[in-house]
Write a protein that holds these residues in place. Structure first.
Motif, short mmCIF file in Angstrom:
data_model
loop_
_atom_site.label_atom_id
_atom_site.label_comp_id
_atom_site.label_asym_id
_atom_site.label_seq_id
_atom_site.Cartn_x
_atom_site.Cartn_y
_atom_site.Cartn_z
N CYS A 259 0.79 -1.27 0.04
CA CYS A 259 0.01 -0.15 -0.08
C CYS A 259 0.78 1.32 0.08
CB CYS A 259 -0.93 -0.15 1.19
SG CYS A 259 -2.18 -1.26 1.24
N ALA A 260 2.04 1.24 0.88
CA ALA A 260 2.79 2.49 1.04
C ALA A 260 3.40 2.59 -0.43
CB ALA A 260 3.62 2.41 2.10
N ILE A 293 -9.67 2.82 -2.79
CA ILE A 293 -11.00 1.95 -2.65
C ILE A 293 -10.43 0.52 -3.15
CG2 ILE A 293 -13.25 1.47 -3.47
CD1 ILE A 293 -13.65 4.41 -3.52
N ARG A 294 -9.73 0.65 -4.26
CA ARG A 294 -9.40 -0.53 -5.19
C ARG A 294 -8.44 -1.38 -4.33
NH1 ARG A 294 -5.57 -2.42 -7.70
NH2 ARG A 294 -4.52 -0.42 -8.20
N LEU A 307 -6.23 -3.57 7.41
CA LEU A 307 -5.46 -2.74 6.44
C LEU A 307 -6.47 -2.20 5.44
CD1 LEU A 307 -2.88 -1.33 5.48
CD2 LEU A 307 -2.39 -3.52 4.31
N GLY A 308 -7.34 -3.20 4.90
CA GLY A 308 -8.16 -2.91 3.80
C GLY A 308 -9.21 -1.59 4.24
N ARG A 309 -9.68 -1.93 5.50
CA ARG A 309 -10.68 -0.76 5.95
C ARG A 309 -9.93 0.60 6.22
NH1 ARG A 309 -12.58 -5.12 8.89
NH2 ARG A 309 -11.24 -4.88 10.91
N ALA A 310 -8.46 0.58 6.59
CA ALA A 310 -7.78 1.79 6.78
C ALA A 310 -7.67 2.35 5.37
CB ALA A 310 -6.46 1.15 7.39
N ARG A 313 -10.87 4.11 4.54
CA ARG A 313 -11.05 5.40 5.50
C ARG A 313 -10.11 6.66 5.05
NH1 ARG A 313 -10.56 1.60 9.80
NH2 ARG A 313 -8.42 2.28 9.92
N GLN A 314 -9.01 6.07 4.36
CA GLN A 314 -8.27 7.36 3.58
C GLN A 314 -8.76 7.61 2.61
OE1 GLN A 314 -3.94 6.17 3.12
NE2 GLN A 314 -4.37 4.88 5.11
N ALA A 315 -9.44 6.85 1.79
CA ALA A 315 -10.25 7.33 0.60
C ALA A 315 -11.43 8.32 0.96
CB ALA A 315 -10.68 6.21 -0.12
#
Length: 342
Positions: A259-260, A293-294, A307-310, A313-315
């Motif tokens: 992700c990063a 989101i993707r 991590l997916g939910r995080a 939330r950022q989106a």
């Protein structure tokens, strides 16, 4: 301008290699180089880069192996272990110095299709403005046997599904790559102008540097096309799982780096597109939101739901309007519940 002929049309394969003493690494590398020897078009060379391997005798092994291959294989040695991306950068610079206009990436456990050189040279000759071309992949196991789709891990099934989508062609396809597809090509399926590879080098990241770099290639305005009929053999062992995941510390650690590192590459691609006038700030923010989101969905399916939910939330916080348009009802409800939680 006509495409170069003769020596200058040689496709330079870029092969990073790391040897930690496991016997299979050397055997796979032999098979990788053997796939180059079977090319129907012999206009190729290879740059084999030792990523400062700790295994005893690596230098001697690589020198001996290169000398036995029926083709030009140049062995390079990184000064320190910095990952496959940095090893590729060394080879790209060497290919440039030697006057090769095209590079093709090939990891040290994958296989090139016998017609890859012929097809890549033909496509770039036919499309003088082309910068980047990708081919499909076939999943093979440690013995070279094909995988049945249902046996693949979720992330690999997703990659298999997405390579069946309409191919990306032309310029300014970076938005579709970012928001619709997890990845269109592993490194072993990438072929490009050496000039582009030099202008957009791999970042100094240990994992997922390939997707981050692909974002940057396309965000730079590069013209992309697909090379049909030459799938690369992508080796996925049936036993032992993903080497990248093991080396990074497990699934969650790998996905966090993913992700990063990918986000950093996409943000650079967006900044480049904005600076070129190909997008505005609002479009860039919406693209990043949709990417989050993707990738949130992707890492959730890969076993990292927190991590997916995080990412979701950022989106939501980045672009509430775009998030409301593209997130599912369940995703919107979950992020609202997270916001309300003490």
């Amino acid at each position: 301008m006509p495409f170069p002929t003769g020596r200058e049309a040689t496709v330079a394969f870029v092969v990073p290699y790391f040897d930690d003493g496991l016997a299979w690494r050397r055997e796979y590398l032999r098979l990788t180089l053997a796939s180059l020897e079977r090319q129907s078009d012999t206009s190729w060379c290879a740059y084999l880069v030792d990523d400062a391997s700790p295994a005893h005798g690596t230098r001697e092994f690589l020198d001996h192996l290169a000398a036995t291959v029926s083709g030009t294989v140049t062995v390079l040695h990184a000064q320190r272990n910095a990952g496959a991306g940095q090893a590729r950068n060394l080879a790209i610079e060497a290919a440039h110095r030697d006057g090769h206009p095209l590079v093709a990436y090939l990891d040290a456990d994958d296989l090139a299709h016998p017609n890859r050189v012929a097809a890549v040279r033909a496509l770039f000759a036919a499309e003088p403005e082309l910068d980047f071309a990708y081919n499909d992949i076939e999943f093979i196991d440690e013995r070279g046997r094909p995988w049945a789709r249902e046996g693949l891990l979720p992330g690999l099934r997703m990659l298999d599904e997405q390579q069946r989508l309409p191919k990306l062609r032309g310029r300014e396809r970076w938005i579709e790559q970012a928001v619709e597809r997890d990845n269109i090509a592993i490194p072993s399926a990438m072929n490009l102008r050496t000039e582009l590879a030099r202008r957009v080098p791999f970042p100094a990241k240990p994992f997922c540097e390939d997707v981050a770099t692909l974002f940057r290639y396309l965000g730079s305005g590069a013209a992309i096309d697909h090379v049909p009929g030459i799938p690369s053999g992508y080796r996925v062992p049936r036993e032992g799982g993903s080497a990248s995941r093991r080396q990074s510390g497990g699934v969650d650690a790998f996905n966090r780096m993913r992700c990063a590192n990918e986000r950093e590459g996409l943000e650079e691609a967006i900044a480049c597109a904005v600076s070129r006038g190909a997008a505005d700030e609002q479009t860039g923010r919406a693209v990043l939101c949709r990417y989050l989101i993707r990738i949130g969905r992707t890492v959730t399916a890969d076993g990292s739901p927190d991590l997916g939910r995080a990412q979701l939330r950022q989106a939501r916080d980045l672009d509430p309007k775009t998030f409301a348009e593209h997130a599912t009802a369940v995703e919107r409800a979950e992020t609202e519940a997270d916001r309300a939680a003490p």
